[in-house]
Design a protein around this motif. Structure first.
Motif, PDB file in Angstrom:
ATOM      1  N   UNK A   1       0.829  -1.203   0.000  1.00  0.00           N
ATOM      2  CA  UNK A   1       0.000   0.000   0.000  1.00  0.00           C
ATOM      3  C   UNK A   1       0.865   1.256   0.000  1.00  0.00           C
ATOM      4  N   UNK A   2       0.227   2.397  -0.205  1.00  0.00           N
ATOM      5  CA  UNK A   2       0.945   3.658  -0.429  1.00  0.00           C
ATOM      6  C   UNK A   2       1.928   3.978   0.691  1.00  0.00           C
ATOM      7  N   UNK A   3       1.520   3.763   1.938  1.00  0.00           N
ATOM      8  CA  UNK A   3       2.384   4.130   3.057  1.00  0.00           C
ATOM      9  C   UNK A   3       3.654   3.270   3.132  1.00  0.00           C
ATOM     10  N   UNK A   4       3.656   2.127   2.441  1.00  0.00           N
ATOM     11  CA  UNK A   4       4.832   1.262   2.441  1.00  0.00           C
ATOM     12  C   UNK A   4       5.828   1.617   1.339  1.00  0.00           C
ATOM     13  N   UNK A   5       5.436   2.476   0.418  1.00  0.00           N
ATOM     14  CA  UNK A   5       6.266   2.764  -0.754  1.00  0.00           C
ATOM     15  C   UNK A   5       7.668   3.274  -0.399  1.00  0.00           C
TER      16      UNK A   5
ATOM     17  N   UNK B   1       9.595   2.806   2.286  1.00  0.00           N
ATOM     18  CA  UNK B   1      10.440   1.760   2.868  1.00  0.00           C
ATOM     19  C   UNK B   1      10.762   0.690   1.837  1.00  0.00           C
ATOM     20  N   UNK B   2       9.812   0.371   0.962  1.00  0.00           N
ATOM     21  CA  UNK B   2      10.066  -0.631  -0.075  1.00  0.00           C
ATOM     22  C   UNK B   2      11.127  -0.152  -1.055  1.00  0.00           C
ATOM     23  N   UNK B   3      11.054   1.123  -1.444  1.00  0.00           N
ATOM     24  CA  UNK B   3      12.068   1.654  -2.350  1.00  0.00           C
ATOM     25  C   UNK B   3      13.426   1.688  -1.665  1.00  0.00           C
ATOM     26  N   UNK B   4      13.470   2.081  -0.406  1.00  0.00           N
ATOM     27  CA  UNK B   4      14.734   2.097   0.323  1.00  0.00           C
ATOM     28  C   UNK B   4      15.344   0.717   0.423  1.00  0.00           C
ATOM     29  N   UNK B   5      14.516  -0.273   0.706  1.00  0.00           N
ATOM     30  CA  UNK B   5      14.996  -1.662   0.776  1.00  0.00           C
ATOM     31  C   UNK B   5      15.597  -2.093  -0.555  1.00  0.00           C
ATOM     32  N   UNK B   6      14.915  -1.748  -1.651  1.00  0.00           N
ATOM     33  CA  UNK B   6      15.387  -2.148  -2.976  1.00  0.00           C
ATOM     34  C   UNK B   6      16.696  -1.452  -3.338  1.00  0.00           C
ATOM     35  N   UNK B   7      16.803  -0.180  -3.014  1.00  0.00           N
ATOM     36  CA  UNK B   7      18.021   0.564  -3.345  1.00  0.00           C
ATOM     37  C   UNK B   7      19.220   0.045  -2.547  1.00  0.00           C
ATOM     38  N   UNK B   8      19.026  -0.248  -1.281  1.00  0.00           N
ATOM     39  CA  UNK B   8      20.127  -0.783  -0.472  1.00  0.00           C
ATOM     40  C   UNK B   8      20.579  -2.147  -1.019  1.00  0.00           C
ATOM     41  N   UNK B   9      19.615  -2.988  -1.395  1.00  0.00           N
ATOM     42  CA  UNK B   9      19.958  -4.302  -1.925  1.00  0.00           C
ATOM     43  C   UNK B   9      20.697  -4.179  -3.251  1.00  0.00           C
TER      44      UNK B   9
ATOM     45  N   UNK C   1       8.957  -1.100  -6.455  1.00  0.00           N
ATOM     46  CA  UNK C   1       7.583  -0.593  -6.502  1.00  0.00           C
ATOM     47  C   UNK C   1       6.635  -1.773  -6.698  1.00  0.00           C
ATOM     48  N   UNK C   2       5.593  -1.806  -5.878  1.00  0.00           N
ATOM     49  CA  UNK C   2       4.594  -2.863  -6.008  1.00  0.00           C
ATOM     50  C   UNK C   2       3.222  -2.262  -6.250  1.00  0.00           C
ATOM     51  N   UNK C   3       2.377  -2.997  -6.951  1.00  0.00           N
ATOM     52  CA  UNK C   3       0.988  -2.576  -7.106  1.00  0.00           C
ATOM     53  C   UNK C   3       0.287  -2.600  -5.753  1.00  0.00           C
ATOM     54  N   UNK C   4      -0.713  -1.735  -5.601  1.00  0.00           N
ATOM     55  CA  UNK C   4      -1.566  -1.827  -4.423  1.00  0.00           C
ATOM     56  C   UNK C   4      -2.531  -2.994  -4.612  1.00  0.00           C
TER      57      UNK C   4
END
Length: 287
Positions: A134-138, A140-148, A211-214
């Motif tokens: 969902x939108x509020x997770x965007x 943290x999800x992007x940060x996780x992906x960039x660090x990885x 980025x994930x779909x809602x």
């Protein structure tokens, strides 16, 4: 079960993909899409049992013998959907069906929902919706992906001194498989390197999605489907383990088959492959 299979390479405008061809050239056109970190061998037991169809079983980009995407590119589901469309264009197929397992089933749903005029039928095996956020997770999800992504340069693929060790490792991987299924996937998915063997798959495939779909967006693709859908659910698979998804399935106009077996029931053994074929033969081969 033995059958005649043809190995081909498809030179698309943006990438070269490998594939297995099954069935008569005048059969009803079907493109088969495997799951994450698998390859075209996922359909080695099922495809020979499907009658009256011409199957193009792809190695997705970054998998099997297909090329890896260019530096700076990623492996978003919609990029796979574009690959599938481009393959259909190369074969001259304006209308075709999709046979998908797991991630391949998810890709099939996205493509069929987005371009219903191109897809005739969907035959899905233990896959339907992508993982959502969902939108509020965007952030943290992007940060996780960039660090990885930054850390990927320091990671190395495992090297197995002999193929049998890789086969045993694959048995315990995502969607645990039988020894025979792991052998089929490993035979196509391994390459020789100094010291033994390692996987051909692009290491970027293991990166988390930026980025994930809602949930609402993912459901919109299912609701946009305009073609008949036949869905095989594995009793010990991934979909039936999700209560919310079980509730959703009760509201959808799909033909649903619940079969014994795990997530790779179509590949684990000959009995499972035949059960899945018995579900899909009257569906894919009918006018």
């Amino acid at each position: 079960m033995t059958t005649q299979v043809e190995e081909v390479r498809l030179r698309l405008p943006h990438i070269e993909l490998a594939a297995h061809l099954y069935g008569p050239e005048d059969g009803r056109p079907v493109i088969a899409l495997h799951g994450w970190l698998d390859n075209a061998a996922s359909f080695a037991r099922l495809a020979p049992r499907l009658q009256g169809v011409r199957i193009v079983a792809l190695d997705f980009a970054g998998h099997g013998h297909s090329d890896h995407r260019a530096p700076g590119s990623d492996y978003a589901l919609w990029a796979y959907a574009h690959d599938v469309l481009t393959v259909a264009e190369q074969f001259g197929w304006q209308r075709f069906s999709l046979l998908g397992h797991s991630m391949g089933a998810i890709t099939a749903v996205l493509l069929a929902g987005a371009m219903p005029e191109r897809i005739e039928r969907l035959a899905l095996i233990d896959g339907l919706l992508p993982y959502t956020a969902e939108a509020e997770q965007a952030p943290s999800k992007l940060g996780e992906a960039l660090r990885a992504k930054l850390a990927l340069a320091n990671k190395r693929k495992p090297v197995y001194s002999e193929m049998g060790r890789a086969v045993k490792a694959r048995m315990k991987g995502v969607g645990a498989v039988s020894y025979e299924a792991a052998q089929l996937l490993a035979a196509r998915g391994l390459m020789p390197v100094p010291g033994g063997y390692t996987w051909r798959t692009d290491a970027r495939l293991t990166l988390p999605s930026p980025l994930r779909l809602s949930q609402a967006q993912a459901l919109a693709f299912v609701q946009a489907l305009a073609c008949p859908v036949s869905l095989v659910l594995a009793e010990q698979g991934m979909l039936l383990a999700q209560p919310a998804l079980r509730e959703l399935l009760e509201t959808l106009p799909f033909t649903i088959h619940r079969l014994p077996g795990g997530h790779h029931l179509h590949l684990d053994d000959e009995v499972g492959a035949q059960r899945v074929a018995d579900c899909f033969n009257p569906f894919l081969g009918s006018p």
